[in-house]
Enzyme design. Structure first.
Site, PDB file in Angstrom:
ATOM      1  N   GLY A   6       5.668  -7.992   0.995  1.00 26.20           N
ATOM      2  CA  GLY A   6       4.714  -6.886   1.022  1.00 26.20           C
ATOM      3  C   GLY A   6       3.710  -6.982  -0.112  1.00 26.20           C
ATOM      4  O   GLY A   6       3.491  -8.059  -0.687  1.00 26.20           O
ATOM      5  N   THR A   9       8.656   1.746  -3.072  1.00 23.50           N
ATOM      6  CA  THR A   9       8.697   0.811  -4.197  1.00 23.50           C
ATOM      7  C   THR A   9       8.645   1.587  -5.490  1.00 23.50           C
ATOM      8  O   THR A   9       7.908   2.564  -5.580  1.00 23.50           O
ATOM      9  CB  THR A   9       7.456  -0.100  -4.141  1.00 23.50           C
ATOM     10  OG1 THR A   9       7.527  -0.852  -2.940  1.00 23.50           O
ATOM     11  CG2 THR A   9       7.369  -1.024  -5.335  1.00 23.50           C
ATOM     12  N   THR A  50       2.442   2.144  -3.576  1.00 27.80           N
ATOM     13  CA  THR A  50       3.618   2.106  -2.721  1.00 27.80           C
ATOM     14  C   THR A  50       3.210   2.576  -1.329  1.00 27.80           C
ATOM     15  O   THR A  50       2.285   3.359  -1.187  1.00 27.80           O
ATOM     16  CB  THR A  50       4.764   2.979  -3.296  1.00 27.80           C
ATOM     17  OG1 THR A  50       5.839   3.035  -2.354  1.00 27.80           O
ATOM     18  CG2 THR A  50       4.314   4.390  -3.610  1.00 27.80           C
ATOM     19  N   GLY A  51       3.900   2.072  -0.325  1.00 22.22           N
ATOM     20  CA  GLY A  51       3.545   2.423   1.049  1.00 22.22           C
ATOM     21  C   GLY A  51       3.657   1.204   1.934  1.00 22.22           C
ATOM     22  O   GLY A  51       4.439   0.295   1.640  1.00 22.22           O
ATOM     23  N   GLY A  57       2.971  -2.141   2.869  1.00 24.32           N
ATOM     24  CA  GLY A  57       2.378  -3.298   2.199  1.00 24.32           C
ATOM     25  C   GLY A  57       1.321  -4.001   3.029  1.00 24.32           C
ATOM     26  O   GLY A  57       0.287  -4.425   2.511  1.00 24.32           O
TER      27      GLY A  57
HETATM   28  N1  ASP Z   1       4.941  -1.449  -0.422  1.00 26.68           N
HETATM   29  C1  ASP Z   1       6.275  -1.882  -0.141  1.00 26.68           C
HETATM   30  C2  ASP Z   1       6.243  -2.986   0.862  1.00 26.68           C
HETATM   31  O1  ASP Z   1       5.471  -2.934   1.793  1.00 26.68           O
HETATM   32  C3  ASP Z   1       7.157  -0.785   0.335  1.00 26.68           C
HETATM   33  C4  ASP Z   1       6.877   0.569  -0.270  1.00 26.68           C
HETATM   34  O2  ASP Z   1       6.329   0.683  -1.319  1.00 26.68           O
HETATM   35  O3  ASP Z   1       7.189   1.584   0.315  1.00 26.68           O
HETATM   36  O4  ASP Z   1       7.043  -3.884   0.739  1.00 26.68           O
END
Ligand code: ASP
Length: 319
Positions: free
Chosen positions: A181, A151, A202-203, A205
């Site tokens: 997410g 993200t 980010t990661g 969710g």
């Molecule tokens: N956090 C985002 C989600 O889970 C994806 C990401 O940031 O990598 O939708």
């Protein structure tokens, strides 16, 4: 008085370069964040945000985005929105609404249409190839397809000491239709209070939202932790909590700044990158690693920077 802007991942660079110009000329943090995130959304080779974002399991690009004003604490967000060019701008407009400020799916699309936002087919040929290859490599072999996301999240402080934050994402690649997410969820994917500071994540969710990590970082900064201490503490604690309760923690990466423009970053993965610009620091990309539960970072090497663009834009073939 000084300004600062921070964003997740190398993909934030071009937007932050533009935002740095705006902030140094006295533009608002809100405008800087929106302009910068729009640039990420518009770039077709970033496959996890906006145009060119990867689709859900049905082959549809469903986008999530949010915007927060650190002075008024106004929040606007969209989730699962299809066929609109700049979800961040729709989220920002929604933040001006007293009611109905977080809209999903059809409701978000109707609002965007009524308010004149630009429509666009967000699914690119390149994203279709990624989708077909992923199907072959995972689902067709009985493996989990859930790997791959990123993200763009930003927090900015302007010369008037006002802060803003925004996020935009296509979410988890191969997600179920309607899956949302952390990115559009206040307190999880982002939070900002101009009297304290702001954070964005980010990661994975599904795991990030178990710890409301962006709010937690802002809360820790309010208690007196520096941005770096707050980021390290929040990521380590959530990571350990998830491992103790569930045996496993998903990817968690965060960036934050306080209202003096000092920044912090923390991650539980190798390979996280971020971008910062301040009055004294030109837009700079850093790469992170984790040592003894602390996140350390260094300026990205020229080789890393060249490799990044090369791999993003490399020709893609059906496997
Ligand atoms: N956090 C985002 C989600 O889970 C994806 C990401 O940031 O990598 O939708």
């Amino acid at each position: 008085m000084s300004w600062t802007i921070i964003g997740t991942w190398r993909m934030a660079l071009e937007g932050i370069e533009k935002a740095a110009e705006l902030l140094s000329n006295g533009e608002s943090s809100g405008n800087a964040v929106e302009v910068a995130i729009k640039m990420v959304e518009d770039f077709p080779y970033y496959k996890s945000v906006g145009y060119g974002g990867l689709p859900n399991e049905n082959g549809e690009v469903e986008l999530d985005a949010a915007y927060m004003d650190g002075n008024t604490l106004s929040i606007g967000a969209v989730a699962g929105i299809k066929d609109f060019k700049n979800p961040i701008s729709i989220a920002r407009r929604l933040s001006e609404e007293k009611f109905n400020s977080f809209l999903v799916g059809q409701g978000a699309e109707e609002y965007a249409h009524k308010n004149g936002f630009e429509r666009m087919n967000m699914l690119t040929d390149r994203a279709i190839i990624h989708y077909k290859n992923r199907l072959k490599e995972t689902v067709n072999k009985g493996l989990s397809p859930y790997d791959g996301h990123d993200t763009v999240g930003m927090v900015a402080l302007d010369l008037d000491n006002s802060m803003a934050s925004g996020t935009s994402t296509s979410g988890l690649f191969m997600k179920k239709r309607g899956r949302v997410g952390d990115s559009p969820l206040s307190g999880s994917g982002f939070y900002v209070d101009s009297n304290i500071g702001g954070a964005t994540a980010t990661g994975l969710g599904e795991d990030i939202m178990k710890g409301c990590i962006s709010y937690e970082i802002v809360r820790l900064m309010k208690e007196g932790y520096s941005p770096q201490e707050a980021a390290d503490k929040a990521v380590l604690e959530l990571n350990n909590l998830l491992i103790s309760r569930r045996k496993k923690a998903g990817d968690i990466s965060v960036v934050c700044i306080n209202n003096k423009g000092e920044f912090g970053v923390a991650t539980n993965i190798e390979g996280f990158s971020f971008v910062v610009a301040t009055e004294k620091l030109p837009p700079t990309v850093y790469t992170c690693s984790v040592e003894d539960d602390k996140t350390i970072y260094e300026i990205a090497t020229e080789e890393w920077m060249n490799d990044y663009i090369k791999t993003r834009t490399a020709p893609l073939k059906l496997k």
